[in-house]
Design a protein around this motif. Structure first.
Motif, PDB file in Angstrom:
ATOM      1  N   LEU A   1       0.315  11.029   9.105  1.00 48.96           N
ATOM      2  CA  LEU A   1       1.050  10.062   8.289  1.00 48.96           C
ATOM      3  C   LEU A   1       0.940   8.657   8.879  1.00 48.96           C
ATOM      4  CD1 LEU A   1       4.265  12.140   7.489  1.00 48.96           C
ATOM      5  CD2 LEU A   1       2.366  11.630   5.949  1.00 48.96           C
ATOM      6  N   THR A   2       1.123   8.547  10.174  1.00 46.60           N
ATOM      7  CA  THR A   2       1.041   7.220  10.786  1.00 46.60           C
ATOM      8  C   THR A   2      -0.385   6.679  10.718  1.00 46.60           C
ATOM      9  OG1 THR A   2       0.773   8.232  12.974  1.00 46.60           O
ATOM     10  CG2 THR A   2       3.000   7.605  12.314  1.00 46.60           C
ATOM     11  N   ALA A   3      -1.371   7.566  10.829  1.00 45.10           N
ATOM     12  CA  ALA A   3      -2.767   7.114  10.742  1.00 45.10           C
ATOM     13  C   ALA A   3      -3.082   6.589   9.349  1.00 45.10           C
ATOM     14  CB  ALA A   3      -3.711   8.253  11.113  1.00 45.10           C
TER      15      ALA A   3
ATOM     16  N   ARG B   1      -2.758  -0.806   6.713  1.00 46.38           N
ATOM     17  CA  ARG B   1      -1.887  -1.855   7.238  1.00 46.38           C
ATOM     18  C   ARG B   1      -2.169  -3.223   6.620  1.00 46.38           C
ATOM     19  NH1 ARG B   1      -1.179  -5.721  11.169  1.00 46.38           N
ATOM     20  NH2 ARG B   1       0.861  -5.682  12.196  1.00 46.38           N
ATOM     21  N   HIS B   2      -3.435  -3.505   6.314  1.00 46.29           N
ATOM     22  CA  HIS B   2      -3.785  -4.803   5.747  1.00 46.29           C
ATOM     23  C   HIS B   2      -3.102  -5.045   4.408  1.00 46.29           C
ATOM     24  CE1 HIS B   2      -6.669  -1.726   4.423  1.00 46.29           C
ATOM     25  NE2 HIS B   2      -6.685  -2.370   3.259  1.00 46.29           N
ATOM     26  N   ARG B   3      -2.770  -3.981   3.695  1.00 47.27           N
ATOM     27  CA  ARG B   3      -2.096  -4.125   2.406  1.00 47.27           C
ATOM     28  C   ARG B   3      -0.629  -4.502   2.571  1.00 47.27           C
ATOM     29  NH1 ARG B   3      -5.263  -2.157  -1.867  1.00 47.27           N
ATOM     30  NH2 ARG B   3      -3.461  -2.444  -3.235  1.00 47.27           N
TER      31      ARG B   3
ATOM     32  N   ALA C   1      -7.831   5.828   3.123  1.00 45.42           N
ATOM     33  CA  ALA C   1      -6.666   6.461   3.745  1.00 45.42           C
ATOM     34  C   ALA C   1      -6.896   7.953   3.941  1.00 45.42           C
ATOM     35  CB  ALA C   1      -5.423   6.227   2.895  1.00 45.42           C
ATOM     36  N   PHE C   2      -7.712   8.573   3.081  1.00 48.45           N
ATOM     37  CA  PHE C   2      -7.958  10.011   3.186  1.00 48.45           C
ATOM     38  C   PHE C   2      -8.780  10.363   4.423  1.00 48.45           C
ATOM     39  CE2 PHE C   2      -7.938   9.752  -1.709  1.00 48.45           C
ATOM     40  CZ  PHE C   2      -6.546   9.797  -1.743  1.00 48.45           C
ATOM     41  N   THR C   3      -9.474   9.384   4.994  1.00 55.12           N
ATOM     42  CA  THR C   3     -10.290   9.670   6.174  1.00 55.12           C
ATOM     43  C   THR C   3      -9.433  10.051   7.375  1.00 55.12           C
ATOM     44  OG1 THR C   3     -10.347   7.357   6.943  1.00 55.12           O
ATOM     45  CG2 THR C   3     -12.035   8.029   5.365  1.00 55.12           C
ATOM     46  N   ALA C   4      -8.128   9.808   7.302  1.00 53.16           N
ATOM     47  CA  ALA C   4      -7.224  10.169   8.402  1.00 53.16           C
ATOM     48  C   ALA C   4      -6.822  11.640   8.354  1.00 53.16           C
ATOM     49  CB  ALA C   4      -5.968   9.292   8.351  1.00 53.16           C
ATOM     50  N   LEU C   5      -7.179  12.348   7.279  1.00 51.55           N
ATOM     51  CA  LEU C   5      -6.676  13.701   7.067  1.00 51.55           C
ATOM     52  C   LEU C   5      -7.660  14.760   7.550  1.00 51.55           C
ATOM     53  CD1 LEU C   5      -5.192  13.252   3.482  1.00 51.55           C
ATOM     54  CD2 LEU C   5      -4.015  13.084   5.685  1.00 51.55           C
TER      55      LEU C   5
ATOM     56  N   GLY D   1       0.841  -1.174   0.000  1.00 49.96           N
ATOM     57  CA  GLY D   1       0.000   0.000   0.000  1.00 49.96           C
ATOM     58  C   GLY D   1       0.879   1.226   0.000  1.00 49.96           C
ATOM     59  N   ILE D   2       0.512   2.233  -0.779  1.00 51.19           N
ATOM     60  CA  ILE D   2       1.303   3.455  -0.837  1.00 51.19           C
ATOM     61  C   ILE D   2       0.404   4.646  -0.571  1.00 51.19           C
ATOM     62  CG2 ILE D   2       2.897   2.411  -2.488  1.00 51.19           C
ATOM     63  CD1 ILE D   2       1.662   4.191  -4.674  1.00 51.19           C
ATOM     64  N   PHE D   3       1.025   5.748  -0.115  1.00 50.62           N
ATOM     65  CA  PHE D   3       0.284   6.975   0.108  1.00 50.62           C
ATOM     66  C   PHE D   3       1.273   8.125   0.157  1.00 50.62           C
ATOM     67  CE2 PHE D   3       1.222   4.936   4.116  1.00 50.62           C
ATOM     68  CZ  PHE D   3       1.684   5.939   4.950  1.00 50.62           C
ATOM     69  N   GLY D   4       0.770   9.334   0.039  1.00 54.43           N
ATOM     70  CA  GLY D   4       1.649  10.486   0.086  1.00 54.43           C
ATOM     71  C   GLY D   4       0.887  11.780   0.215  1.00 54.43           C
TER      72      GLY D   4
END
Length: 669
Positions: free
Chosen positions: A18-20, A26-28, A199-203, A3-6
């Motif tokens: 970032l950690t969130a 994490r499952h990825r 992943a965007f829900t953490a922002l 899994g990637i993000f940025g």
């Protein structure tokens, strides 16, 4: 597979965000995590709570010295990259990401480049050296060698981000057919990208809002993932075969002025316009050789490899080819297959799956999805999928991948993509007959209508209805009435939303064309395969499994697209070229099957049985969550279906799924 993000932003980074994002994905990649923060020309790698201790002790220029949160991230923004690793190739610390190369390039990579060994040899001959045995490092060397043109050298699947420290550019790209995802969320705050929307829900600033147009496409036409837009307002995706090059200083300058950076992905890949001038026998030989090599490449892994087996032609072919290759490697007894069964015989393919298991000597492992489990796991399934899905067959697929994880299998091959390139769906009957009509080949048209009736049971009336729909797309309602499709009736949507019945996204994409090739292209790039790949990606990665699709090897796809239509659906036989190519390898009982299922469930039986009340309650909850979207006719229609007074279609599931999705993401319209 990972899994990637940025994040690209002018404001200071929050380590907690970032950690969130990493924990949500994490499952990825539960095996490792890593971060890179780029500020004022300085690149600083970090580990995380899930980074193994040996990563900090090993020697490589890209390995972190400390975990994120041990020090401040600086007063300014910049670029941050994040990665979750599912270890498939080179399980050592050298496979850690973000990975750098030549003190210039940094990458976060999700996917596999299957021909990495061949590319590594080619690049080594040019003077390139390597620290790891990963395909990721080969991708970086290829980017240094060929620039953005490196993508055309890759045979595989990917969503990737490469930062060029010298040029200060960020390069985002997806594989040819979008097997691996890559989403974008751009605001005045900055740009976020990730392998999954959740992943965007953490922002900070995130609020889930529905994209009504795409929601109606899903409800009426059973289509999703067919455009750069998603069902979330403001969230887009890099298209299949798409890329995006961002000049980081320019983007940051705009953001500091309170303006939004413009993002317009371009398409780097489109299937070539070639035509095979060969005989059917020659096409069969070519197809078999290409598919065998595609499977060979996809067996490359440093972890156990298994296969999805429905009992249908596609997955059975993959299993038989795998067995041939494993036999050549002296590992014939190592294959494990995973199958979804049904307690309802009309929906059960396990008989055919057991034929393949006995034929290959594989270890067959079976599971039987039930409605009780569906409703027990539905919230988790909807959350993992990011967006609504078409039917409970996605639940059956989830059960298969869960079974594989229970048996410690990390890589699975399956038959995804074969229907789209080989004319495996009933819609190809209409496209093929319309193509014959358009060419004024009336004698052959008459023969094929007879052949189709003999081979599939389609009545001449139904064939003519399909042909009419693919000759004049405005007549698509004919097909809807033959097949009990939701778009054949309008009354179940509220009056204000019925314009959706006149805005067919399938026709707009070319999916109602009087050309088998054009329908294949539409299904591959827009109206069918993208959503199937999303369902498979989320289901497999939810269980930390990499799913591989040999039929989507670009060489196989291009060869099939170049074949004449009669090689795929001539004589009333679907997938004609594959059935001939696999004769002698796949048992005749499988090759001669005329029915088609896949990972189906007995959904239309379930909603009439003991689970009826749960289905009805779920529909009612969806009506309450989205008031004004549906008419008051929907529930009486459902009652008529359960009473056997009305034909079944999947609109009821889509309504249910929409409600669960809205609740999972706290979504508003």
């Amino acid at each position: 597979m990972c899994g990637i993000f940025g994040l690209l932003q002018a404001r200071p980074f929050e380590a907690g965000e970032l950690t969130a994002m990493g924990q949500i994905l994490r499952h990825r990649g539960p095996d490792d995590e890593g971060f890179l923060v780029v500020q004022d020309g300085v690149c600083e790698p970090y580990g995380g709570v899930d980074t193994p201790g040996e990563i900090f002790e090993a020697r490589a220029p890209y390995l972190p010295a400390r975990r994120l949160g041990d020090s401040a991230l600086g007063p300014r923004g910049g670029l941050a990259l994040g990665h979750r690793r599912l270890s498939i190739l080179d399980l050592s610390a050298a496979g850690h990401q973000p990975m750098s190369y030549r003190d210039r390039y940094w990458i976060v990579f999700n996917g596999e480049v299957y021909n990495y060994l061949e590319l590594r040899a080619e690049l080594s001959a040019k003077g390139y050296t390597f620290l790891s045995h990963t395909d990721t490092e080969v991708v970086l060397a290829a980017y240094d060698c060929w620039g953005t043109g490196c993508l055309s050298h890759f045979n595989g699947m990917w969503g990737l981000a490469i930062y060029d420290h010298r040029e200060e550019t960020l390069f985002l790209a997806r594989d040819r057919f979008g097997v691996k995802p890559l989403y974008l969320w751009s605001t005045e705050r900055g740009l976020a990208f990730a392998s999954e929307i959740k992943a965007f829900t953490a922002l900070e600033g995130w609020a889930a809002r529905g994209n009504l147009g795409r929601m109606l496409d899903y409800l009426v036409w059973s289509v999703s993932d067919h455009s750069e837009e998603t069902m979330f307002q403001g969230v887009t995706q890099v298209p299949p075969g798409g890329q995006l090059l961002i000049k980081v200083p320019e983007a940051l300058s705009l953001l500091r002025e309170g303006r939004q950076a413009r993002l317009q992905p371009t398409v780097w890949y489109a299937p070539p316009e070639t035509v095979h001038r060969s005989s059917l026998a020659e096409a069969q030989e070519t197809f078999r050789a290409l598919l065998l090599d595609a499977v060979r490449l996809r067996l490359r892994a440093d972890v156990p490899v298994g296969s999805c087996l429905s009992g249908g032609l596609d997955s059975s072919t993959v299993v038989c080819l795998m067995q041939q290759l494993l036999l050549e490697q002296g590992a014939a007894g190592q294959q494990r297959t995973f199958t979804a069964c049904s307690a309802e015989r009309a929906f059960d393919e396990s008989e055919y799956a057991r034929i393949i298991v006995a034929h290959t000597g594989a270890q067959g492992i079976f599971t039987t999805p039930e409605p009780e489990r569906l409703f027990r796991e539905l919230e988790a399934l909807v959350w993992s999928q990011d967006e609504p899905f078409g039917s409970t067959s996605t639940f059956a697929q989830r059960c298969v991948f869960g079974l594989a994880r229970e048996n410690q299998v990390s890589v699975m091959l399956d038959g995804q993509g074969a229907d789209e390139i080989l004319g495996g769906y009933t819609c190809y009957v209409g496209a093929y007959l319309a193509e014959l009509l358009r060419s004024f080949n009336l004698p052959k048209l008459a023969r094929e209508i007879t052949n189709i009736q003999r081979e599939t049971g389609f009545s001449p009336r139904r064939s003519l209805g399909y042909m009419a729909a693919y000759t004049i797309p405005s007549l698509i309602g004919l097909m809807g009435r033959f097949d009990d499709r939701a778009f054949s009736e309008r009354h179940w949507l509220a009056q204000g939303h019925r314009q959706a019945f006149s805005e067919d996204p399938v026709t707009a994409a070319g999916g109602r064309s009087s050309s088998v090739r054009q329908v294949s292209l539409a299904q591959l790039t827009s109206i069918n395969l993208p959503m199937l790949l999303r369902w498979e990606d989320r289901n497999s990665m939810a269980h930390s499994i990499e799913a591989r699709t040999p039929f989507l090897d670009y060489r196989v796809v291009e060869a099939c697209l170049a074949m004449p239509a009669e090689f795929k659906i001539g004589g009333g036989v679907s997938k004609r070229v594959m059935r001939g190519a696999m004769r002698g390898l796949v048992p005749d009982r499988i090759l001669d099957r005329k029915d088609k299922m896949g990972f189906v469930t007995a959904e239309q039986v379930w909603l009439k049985g003991e689970a009826r009340a749960q289905f009805r309650t779920a529909i009612q909850e969806s009506l309450e969550r989205f008031p004004g979207l549906f008419s008051d006719r929907l529930l009486p229609d459902f009652d008529a279906v359960t009473a056997g007074e009305k034909g079944f279609d999947f609109r009821y599931w889509r309504v249910i799924n929409l409600g669960y999705w809205g609740r999972a993401f706290d979504l508003s319209l």
